[in-house]
Design a protein around this motif. Structure first.
Motif, PDB file in Angstrom:
ATOM      1  N   THR A 155     -28.460 -15.944 -14.514  1.00 46.58           N
ATOM      2  CA  THR A 155     -28.039 -14.966 -15.518  1.00 46.58           C
ATOM      3  C   THR A 155     -26.759 -14.270 -15.046  1.00 46.58           C
ATOM      4  O   THR A 155     -26.585 -14.004 -13.859  1.00 46.58           O
ATOM      5  CB  THR A 155     -29.127 -13.913 -15.783  1.00 46.58           C
ATOM      6  OG1 THR A 155     -29.385 -13.158 -14.604  1.00 46.58           O
ATOM      7  CG2 THR A 155     -30.410 -14.583 -16.235  1.00 46.58           C
ATOM      8  N   ILE A 156     -25.887 -13.979 -16.010  1.00 42.74           N
ATOM      9  CA  ILE A 156     -24.623 -13.325 -15.692  1.00 42.74           C
ATOM     10  C   ILE A 156     -24.386 -12.137 -16.613  1.00 42.74           C
ATOM     11  O   ILE A 156     -24.830 -12.117 -17.745  1.00 42.74           O
ATOM     12  CB  ILE A 156     -23.425 -14.304 -15.776  1.00 42.74           C
ATOM     13  CG1 ILE A 156     -23.293 -14.882 -17.191  1.00 42.74           C
ATOM     14  CG2 ILE A 156     -23.556 -15.423 -14.761  1.00 42.74           C
ATOM     15  CD1 ILE A 156     -22.043 -15.728 -17.400  1.00 42.74           C
ATOM     16  N   ASP A 157     -23.744 -11.139 -16.105  1.00 41.22           N
ATOM     17  CA  ASP A 157     -23.175  -9.956 -16.776  1.00 41.22           C
ATOM     18  C   ASP A 157     -24.167  -8.948 -17.343  1.00 41.22           C
ATOM     19  O   ASP A 157     -23.848  -7.764 -17.456  1.00 41.22           O
ATOM     20  CB  ASP A 157     -22.081 -10.328 -17.779  1.00 41.22           C
ATOM     21  CG  ASP A 157     -22.517 -10.652 -19.195  1.00 41.22           C
ATOM     22  OD1 ASP A 157     -23.237  -9.861 -19.815  1.00 41.22           O
ATOM     23  OD2 ASP A 157     -22.089 -11.695 -19.699  1.00 41.22           O
ATOM     24  N   ARG A 158     -25.362  -9.346 -17.730  1.00 43.48           N
ATOM     25  CA  ARG A 158     -26.394  -8.393 -18.136  1.00 43.48           C
ATOM     26  C   ARG A 158     -27.694  -8.772 -17.460  1.00 43.48           C
ATOM     27  O   ARG A 158     -28.094  -9.930 -17.475  1.00 43.48           O
ATOM     28  CB  ARG A 158     -26.579  -8.371 -19.655  1.00 43.48           C
ATOM     29  CG  ARG A 158     -25.417  -7.734 -20.386  1.00 43.48           C
ATOM     30  CD  ARG A 158     -25.606  -7.703 -21.889  1.00 43.48           C
ATOM     31  NE  ARG A 158     -24.441  -7.124 -22.537  1.00 43.48           N
ATOM     32  CZ  ARG A 158     -24.249  -7.092 -23.851  1.00 43.48           C
ATOM     33  NH1 ARG A 158     -25.158  -7.598 -24.667  1.00 43.48           N
ATOM     34  NH2 ARG A 158     -23.153  -6.556 -24.355  1.00 43.48           N
ATOM     35  N   GLY A 173     -23.404 -10.083 -11.409  1.00 42.44           N
ATOM     36  CA  GLY A 173     -22.783  -9.108 -12.292  1.00 42.44           C
ATOM     37  C   GLY A 173     -22.292  -7.877 -11.561  1.00 42.44           C
ATOM     38  O   GLY A 173     -22.365  -7.771 -10.336  1.00 42.44           O
ATOM     39  N   SER A 174     -21.788  -6.946 -12.340  1.00 39.66           N
ATOM     40  CA  SER A 174     -21.216  -5.718 -11.813  1.00 39.66           C
ATOM     41  C   SER A 174     -22.292  -4.675 -11.550  1.00 39.66           C
ATOM     42  O   SER A 174     -23.426  -4.771 -12.034  1.00 39.66           O
ATOM     43  CB  SER A 174     -20.200  -5.155 -12.813  1.00 39.66           C
ATOM     44  OG  SER A 174     -19.129  -6.034 -13.022  1.00 39.66           O
ATOM     45  N   ARG A 314     -14.857 -13.149 -15.242  1.00 40.26           N
ATOM     46  CA  ARG A 314     -14.497 -14.510 -14.797  1.00 40.26           C
ATOM     47  C   ARG A 314     -15.573 -15.059 -13.867  1.00 40.26           C
ATOM     48  O   ARG A 314     -15.376 -15.209 -12.656  1.00 40.26           O
ATOM     49  CB  ARG A 314     -13.127 -14.473 -14.135  1.00 40.26           C
ATOM     50  CG  ARG A 314     -12.017 -13.947 -15.069  1.00 40.26           C
ATOM     51  CD  ARG A 314     -10.737 -13.738 -14.299  1.00 40.26           C
ATOM     52  NE  ARG A 314      -9.613 -13.395 -15.165  1.00 40.26           N
ATOM     53  CZ  ARG A 314      -8.989 -12.216 -15.143  1.00 40.26           C
ATOM     54  NH1 ARG A 314      -9.407 -11.259 -14.322  1.00 40.26           N
ATOM     55  NH2 ARG A 314      -7.956 -11.980 -15.931  1.00 40.26           N
ATOM     56  N   PHE A 315     -16.720 -15.376 -14.445  1.00 37.81           N
ATOM     57  CA  PHE A 315     -17.889 -15.765 -13.664  1.00 37.81           C
ATOM     58  C   PHE A 315     -17.911 -17.233 -13.226  1.00 37.81           C
ATOM     59  O   PHE A 315     -18.743 -17.609 -12.409  1.00 37.81           O
ATOM     60  CB  PHE A 315     -19.174 -15.493 -14.467  1.00 37.81           C
ATOM     61  CG  PHE A 315     -19.541 -14.048 -14.537  1.00 37.81           C
ATOM     62  CD1 PHE A 315     -20.239 -13.446 -13.515  1.00 37.81           C
ATOM     63  CD2 PHE A 315     -19.181 -13.280 -15.631  1.00 37.81           C
ATOM     64  CE1 PHE A 315     -20.573 -12.103 -13.568  1.00 37.81           C
ATOM     65  CE2 PHE A 315     -19.515 -11.934 -15.704  1.00 37.81           C
ATOM     66  CZ  PHE A 315     -20.216 -11.340 -14.667  1.00 37.81           C
TER      67      PHE A 315
END
Length: 356
Positions: A155-158, A173-174, A314-315
């Motif tokens: 999973t990315i970003d959320r 993610g951040s 930019r994952f």
């Protein structure tokens, strides 16, 4: 996105799996953060301490990505720079490393469609999944389908409200709470710690909105008692909604002196509303947001916007290097936090070309 000859993304991901903090170190060999002269075009690992996940834990087979079918589920329609850059990064990196086949879907901001999209990717033979979740909850049926077939899900970003290394492999993610705090710090510095602030909230039901709100409010409360938060209303991460909501807020609260938008699109919508109200954005009403789009950073350069905290989309390189390590049997971090830059009136002109 380019790999540094000094420190590759694969090395970064490998270091992350053993819990080394890489704060201040980027793939380009330059320091990160607000003091750097250029925003990192690639992502670097900020910190990846904590538990790891390995193929033996997940009970899946070893896979060579060059022989694999990879599915990518995008959550939102690609009408904003973050989603465009994110999908392009995944697409470019898949081509660069020679993935056998990449299948992409877009849920068009509809949870039920993302569930069916993921299930369709599986039915089309996807052996590995990269998912940008629409919400933190609700994807359980799709995750269950993948888990029953031992298909790894990155999973990315959320972040999901689910169990890492069980329902999915890892999250990339951040630190969204930190983003909110950094935006608050920018606003406090820009306003001198005084004023009336309106918050444009992101979409409900996901960790990004919750954490960016918490970080911002906690920091304002702790550091700037003379700043009053006079309104909070969702703009759903959309420019048009951000504009219409800001128009309403300015009518109800004509003394608003600063706006915190939880993404750049809402911030740019707020800017349009400020102009329509006959006021100067960046001066009469200050505007701060999170993302790092070239559209917003250019407005800082123009003096019509006040600050942006980056959320790097930019994952591609980090996602595929993490998958490569995992699928070869190496452990990877269950939560890999990336380093984000920021843009201010002092550095925006020199960094705008690195924005997305």
């Amino acid at each position: 996105m380019k790999l540094s000859p000094r420190l590759s993304l694969g090395v970064l991901a490998g270091l992350a799996t053993i819990g080394l903090a890489l704060t201040g170190c980027t793939n380009t060999g330059a320091p990160t953060g607000g003091s750097s002269n250029a925003a990192p075009a690639t992502q670097s690992v900020k910190a990846a301490t904590g538990p790891t996940c390995s193929l033996s834990d997940y009970k899946g087979p070893k896979i060579d990505l060059k022989d694999a079918v990879v599915g990518f589920s995008q959550s939102e329609k690609e009408d904003n720079p973050f989603r465009i850059a994110e999908t392009q990064s995944i697409t470019d990196e898949a081509a660069k490393i020679g993935v056998k086949k990449l299948i992409k879907t877009n849920a068009q901001s509809t949870l039920s469609k993302q569930i069916s999209d993921i299930q369709d990717l599986i039915s089309q033979g996807a052996q590995v999944l990269i998912v940008a979740p629409l919400n933190s909850n609700g994807l359980e049926p799709a995750l269950k389908t993948a888990r029953e077939k031992n298909i790894p899900v990155l999973t990315i970003d959320r972040q999901l409200n689910a169990k890492a290394c069980s329902d999915y492999v890892s999250f990339l993610g951040s630190d969204f709470v930190s983003q909110g705090k950094r935006a608050a710090d920018q606003l406090i510095a820009g306003t001198g710690g005084k004023g009336n602030v309106a918050i444009l909230l992101g979409s409900s039901g996901n960790s990004v909105t919750t954490d960016r709100t918490k970080g911002f409010i906690d920091q304002i409360t702790a550091k700037a008692p003379d700043i009053k938060i006079v309104a909070q209303q969702t703009g759903e991460f959309a420019r048009d909604k951000g504009q219409s909501v800001t128009e309403q807020l300015l009518q109800a609260n004509p003394n608003i002196s600063a706006i915190y938008a939880e993404n750049d699109e809402m911030g740019l919508g707020a800017q349009a509303a400020v102009i329509a109200a006959g006021k100067q954005p960046g001066k009469d009403i200050q505007i701060y947001s999170v993302d790092g789009t070239k559209n917003a950073v250019s407005q800082i350069v123009a003096g019509a916007y006040n600050g942006v905290v980056e959320s790097n989309p930019r994952f591609g390189p980090l996602a595929f290097s993490t998958l490569k390590s995992f699928l070869s049997g190496e452990p990877v971090g269950q939560s890999i936090v990336i380093e984000d830059s920021e843009y201010t009136p002092d550095n925006a002109a020199s960094k705008v070309d690195s924005a997305y």
